[in-house]
Design an enzyme around this catalytic site. Sequence first.
Site, short mmCIF file in Angstrom:
data_model
loop_
_atom_site.label_atom_id
_atom_site.label_comp_id
_atom_site.label_asym_id
_atom_site.label_seq_id
_atom_site.Cartn_x
_atom_site.Cartn_y
_atom_site.Cartn_z
N TYR A 1 -1.34 -0.42 10.58
CA TYR A 1 -1.46 -0.77 9.15
C TYR A 1 -0.22 -0.29 8.38
CZ TYR A 1 -3.52 -0.94 4.41
OH TYR A 1 -3.77 -1.21 3.09
N SER B 1 0.87 -1.18 0.00
CA SER B 1 0.00 0.00 0.00
C SER B 1 0.90 1.22 0.00
CB SER B 1 -0.85 0.01 1.27
OG SER B 1 -1.45 1.28 1.45
P1 NAP Z 1 -11.20 -5.87 1.35
O1 NAP Z 1 -12.20 -5.46 0.32
O2 NAP Z 1 -11.51 -5.62 2.77
O3 NAP Z 1 -10.85 -7.41 1.13
C1 NAP Z 1 -9.92 -8.02 1.97
C2 NAP Z 1 -9.74 -9.47 1.55
O4 NAP Z 1 -8.81 -10.08 2.45
C3 NAP Z 1 -11.03 -10.27 1.62
O5 NAP Z 1 -11.05 -11.20 0.58
C4 NAP Z 1 -10.91 -11.00 2.95
O6 NAP Z 1 -11.56 -12.26 3.01
C5 NAP Z 1 -9.41 -11.24 3.01
N1 NAP Z 1 -8.95 -11.40 4.38
C6 NAP Z 1 -9.07 -10.55 5.42
N2 NAP Z 1 -8.49 -11.06 6.51
C7 NAP Z 1 -8.01 -12.28 6.15
C8 NAP Z 1 -7.30 -13.28 6.82
N3 NAP Z 1 -6.98 -13.18 8.11
N4 NAP Z 1 -6.95 -14.41 6.14
C9 NAP Z 1 -7.27 -14.55 4.83
N5 NAP Z 1 -7.94 -13.61 4.14
C10 NAP Z 1 -8.30 -12.49 4.79
O7 NAP Z 1 -9.81 -5.13 1.10
P2 NAP Z 1 -9.11 -4.67 -0.27
O8 NAP Z 1 -9.26 -3.21 -0.39
O9 NAP Z 1 -9.52 -5.55 -1.38
O10 NAP Z 1 -7.59 -4.93 0.13
C11 NAP Z 1 -6.82 -5.99 -0.42
C12 NAP Z 1 -5.35 -5.69 -0.16
O11 NAP Z 1 -5.01 -4.45 -0.79
C13 NAP Z 1 -5.02 -5.53 1.32
O12 NAP Z 1 -3.77 -6.08 1.59
C14 NAP Z 1 -4.97 -4.02 1.50
O13 NAP Z 1 -4.15 -3.64 2.57
C15 NAP Z 1 -4.41 -3.59 0.16
N6 NAP Z 1 -4.69 -2.21 -0.21
C16 NAP Z 1 -5.98 -1.74 -0.30
C17 NAP Z 1 -6.17 -0.41 -0.67
C18 NAP Z 1 -7.55 0.18 -0.82
O14 NAP Z 1 -7.64 1.42 -0.98
N7 NAP Z 1 -8.60 -0.58 -0.82
C19 NAP Z 1 -5.07 0.41 -0.92
C20 NAP Z 1 -3.80 -0.10 -0.80
C21 NAP Z 1 -3.62 -1.41 -0.45
P3 NAP Z 1 -13.16 -12.40 2.82
O15 NAP Z 1 -13.39 -12.25 1.36
O16 NAP Z 1 -13.45 -13.76 3.32
O17 NAP Z 1 -13.77 -11.30 3.63
#
Ligand code: NAP
Length: 256
Positions: A160, A147
Amino acid sequence: MTAPVALVTGGARGIGLGISRRLLEDGYRVVANGVRSAEEVEPVIAELEALGDVMYVRGDVGDAQARDQLVTDTMAAFHRIDVLVNNAGITSPGRNDMLAVNEADFDTVMAVNLKGPFLLTQAVARHMIDQHETDSSFRGRIINISSISAVLASTNRAEYCISKAGVSMATKLWASRLAEHDIDVYEVRPGVVKSDMTAGVTEKYDRLIEHGLTLDKRWGTPEDVGAAVSALAAGRIPYATGQVLTIDGGLTVPRL
Ligand code: NAP
């Protein structure tokens, strides 16, 4: 030729779902992991099945037994892992000021965002090394989704930010350790992306984007990140192991 296999943690929601979709379209067989039950993700998996060969494995990446199961199930079903995408992650619970962060929340975020990907990489790398030893043309690829929080300080998401800075170093470390086995390791560093993780802060980022937070005046999408992962997984950005690919619409471009 047998289709390559990609393991995508958090692969059935948000950014991970964008990555799973894209890799299936690219011809990979995909193992999507997550914490929801198989029943809960059934509609998503049905949608992915229309694109190709997909298997869902439930398990917390922060838990040793669950990680073992994830790798064991993947190997039992497909007998190989070509690409690991460490995408699963959680934001800071409650987005509390760092003066109020408690130890349990700190530990949880570290377990899911940093320890889990580190140890899953270790487990998967061992299989990739074996695969390379039996087929010298095999080239494994490991892609860590970090991120911009790895480099930008948000005092209401301290744990985070620290976890993502750790992922950044873990990428360099694994790239250094695994190069001799022809395994490339990359960091994909997204900016502000529309997903369930950012659903609670939509208005804040709508406003910031409108006022120039990003050079490209829009939210990032899971498809943007999927396209970056696709290029790295397929080796379309060669000679770049250990590097960061920032997908943030120009958010981190220093401006005056
Ligand atoms: P999200 O919509 O909240 O999805 C998170 C995913 O991770 C879901 O599939 C969830 O499983 C899974 N997960 C959560 N805890 C877990 C665990 N303990 N073991 C296995 N799986 C787990 O988040 P996202 O925005 O797609 O984020 C995905 C990645 O991108 C993360 O690493 C986040 O830090 C990074 N990121 C996000 C952003 C942003 O703006 N959204 C920006 C930079 C980086 P379920 O499907 O079962 O709920």
